[in-house]
Design a protein around this motif. Structure first.
Motif, PDB file in Angstrom:
ATOM      1  N   TYR A   1       3.603  10.429  -9.327  1.00 55.27           N
ATOM      2  CA  TYR A   1       2.861  10.841 -10.519  1.00 55.27           C
ATOM      3  C   TYR A   1       2.292  12.250 -10.326  1.00 55.27           C
ATOM      4  CZ  TYR A   1      -0.438  10.709 -14.386  1.00 55.27           C
ATOM      5  OH  TYR A   1      -1.121  10.988 -15.530  1.00 55.27           O
TER       6      TYR A   1
ATOM      7  N   LEU B   1       0.827  -1.207   0.000  1.00 52.78           N
ATOM      8  CA  LEU B   1       0.000   0.000   0.000  1.00 52.78           C
ATOM      9  C   LEU B   1       0.864   1.261   0.000  1.00 52.78           C
ATOM     10  CD1 LEU B   1      -2.794  -1.103   2.487  1.00 52.78           C
ATOM     11  CD2 LEU B   1      -2.991  -0.814   0.011  1.00 52.78           C
ATOM     12  N   ILE B   2       1.983   1.215   0.725  1.00 52.10           N
ATOM     13  CA  ILE B   2       2.908   2.351   0.708  1.00 52.10           C
ATOM     14  C   ILE B   2       3.497   2.512  -0.691  1.00 52.10           C
ATOM     15  CG2 ILE B   2       5.091   3.232   1.623  1.00 52.10           C
ATOM     16  CD1 ILE B   2       4.329   1.806   4.275  1.00 52.10           C
ATOM     17  N   TRP B   3       3.814   1.402  -1.340  1.00 50.25           N
ATOM     18  CA  TRP B   3       4.324   1.455  -2.708  1.00 50.25           C
ATOM     19  C   TRP B   3       3.287   2.084  -3.643  1.00 50.25           C
ATOM     20  CZ3 TRP B   3       5.034  -3.414  -6.210  1.00 50.25           C
ATOM     21  CH2 TRP B   3       5.660  -3.054  -7.394  1.00 50.25           C
ATOM     22  N   ALA B   4       2.032   1.707  -3.497  1.00 54.99           N
ATOM     23  CA  ALA B   4       0.971   2.282  -4.330  1.00 54.99           C
ATOM     24  C   ALA B   4       0.838   3.783  -4.076  1.00 54.99           C
ATOM     25  CB  ALA B   4      -0.354   1.572  -4.063  1.00 54.99           C
ATOM     26  N   ALA B   5       0.906   4.187  -2.807  1.00 51.92           N
ATOM     27  CA  ALA B   5       0.846   5.617  -2.482  1.00 51.92           C
ATOM     28  C   ALA B   5       2.058   6.347  -3.056  1.00 51.92           C
ATOM     29  CB  ALA B   5       0.774   5.802  -0.972  1.00 51.92           C
ATOM     30  N   HIS B   6       3.211   5.703  -3.049  1.00 52.61           N
ATOM     31  CA  HIS B   6       4.420   6.294  -3.628  1.00 52.61           C
ATOM     32  C   HIS B   6       4.245   6.501  -5.131  1.00 52.61           C
ATOM     33  CE1 HIS B   6       8.442   5.981  -5.531  1.00 52.61           C
ATOM     34  NE2 HIS B   6       8.744   6.837  -4.577  1.00 52.61           N
TER      35      HIS B   6
ATOM     36  N   CYS C   1       8.994   7.222   1.943  1.00 54.63           N
ATOM     37  CA  CYS C   1       8.279   5.966   1.686  1.00 54.63           C
ATOM     38  C   CYS C   1       9.156   4.756   1.999  1.00 54.63           C
ATOM     39  CB  CYS C   1       7.785   5.914   0.242  1.00 54.63           C
ATOM     40  SG  CYS C   1       6.430   7.048  -0.089  1.00 54.63           S
TER      41      CYS C   1
ATOM     42  N   LEU D   1       1.465   6.885  -6.822  1.00 57.07           N
ATOM     43  CA  LEU D   1       0.514   7.971  -7.025  1.00 57.07           C
ATOM     44  C   LEU D   1       1.141   9.319  -6.674  1.00 57.07           C
ATOM     45  CD1 LEU D   1      -2.399   8.817  -7.698  1.00 57.07           C
ATOM     46  CD2 LEU D   1      -2.926   8.501  -5.276  1.00 57.07           C
ATOM     47  N   GLY D   2       1.895   9.350  -5.574  1.00 61.45           N
ATOM     48  CA  GLY D   2       2.527  10.599  -5.154  1.00 61.45           C
ATOM     49  C   GLY D   2       3.541  11.107  -6.161  1.00 61.45           C
TER      50      GLY D   2
ATOM     51  N   PHE E   1      10.408  12.466  -0.910  1.00 58.00           N
ATOM     52  CA  PHE E   1       9.190  11.673  -0.763  1.00 58.00           C
ATOM     53  C   PHE E   1       9.498  10.177  -0.881  1.00 58.00           C
ATOM     54  CE2 PHE E   1       5.375   9.768  -2.799  1.00 58.00           C
ATOM     55  CZ  PHE E   1       4.513   9.893  -1.720  1.00 58.00           C
ATOM     56  N   SER E   2      10.380   9.835  -1.800  1.00 60.29           N
ATOM     57  CA  SER E   2      10.762   8.435  -1.970  1.00 60.29           C
ATOM     58  C   SER E   2      11.503   7.905  -0.744  1.00 60.29           C
ATOM     59  CB  SER E   2      11.626   8.267  -3.216  1.00 60.29           C
ATOM     60  OG  SER E   2      10.890   8.597  -4.364  1.00 60.29           O
TER      61      SER E   2
END
Length: 98
Positions: free
Chosen positions: A22, A12-17, A50, A19-20, A46-47
């Motif tokens: 992008y 889920l953190i990877w998915a948020a990353h 995450c 999207l973030g 940000f990376s």
């Protein structure tokens, strides 16, 4: 439900990353150049945030006491998901460095 959330937290953190990054790239394209250094540093920060969150999830899952039943399987799924997520975040961050 909390067991599934614990097992998929890294993913889920990877998915948020994803999207973030992008959204950050889209905002940088609108407000400035995509080659601007400020946008790259924000994306890199940000990376790193995450990656730190993924590491926290992995440490918490590794130290969690095993309950009776499928606890070992849940731990393995969570740690594998965290590893895959860390590789994914690193892979998505690579274009920012060059």
């Amino acid at each position: 439900m909390t067991r599934w959330l614990a097992m998929t937290a890294g993913l889920l953190i990877w998915a948020a990353h994803f999207l973030g990054l992008y959204l950050l790239a889209s905002a940088a394209d609108v407000w400035s150049s995509t080659e601007a250094a400020a946008g790259r540093w924000i994306g890199l920060g940000f990376s790193l945030l995450c990656l730190a969150l993924i590491a926290v999830v992995a440490v918490v899952m590794a130290r969690r006491p095993l309950p009776d039943g499928p606890g070992l399987w849940e731990r393995r799924v969570a740690l594998t998901g965290a590893l895959v997520a860390a590789v994914g975040v690193t892979w998505q961050t690579t274009p920012l460095a060059f």
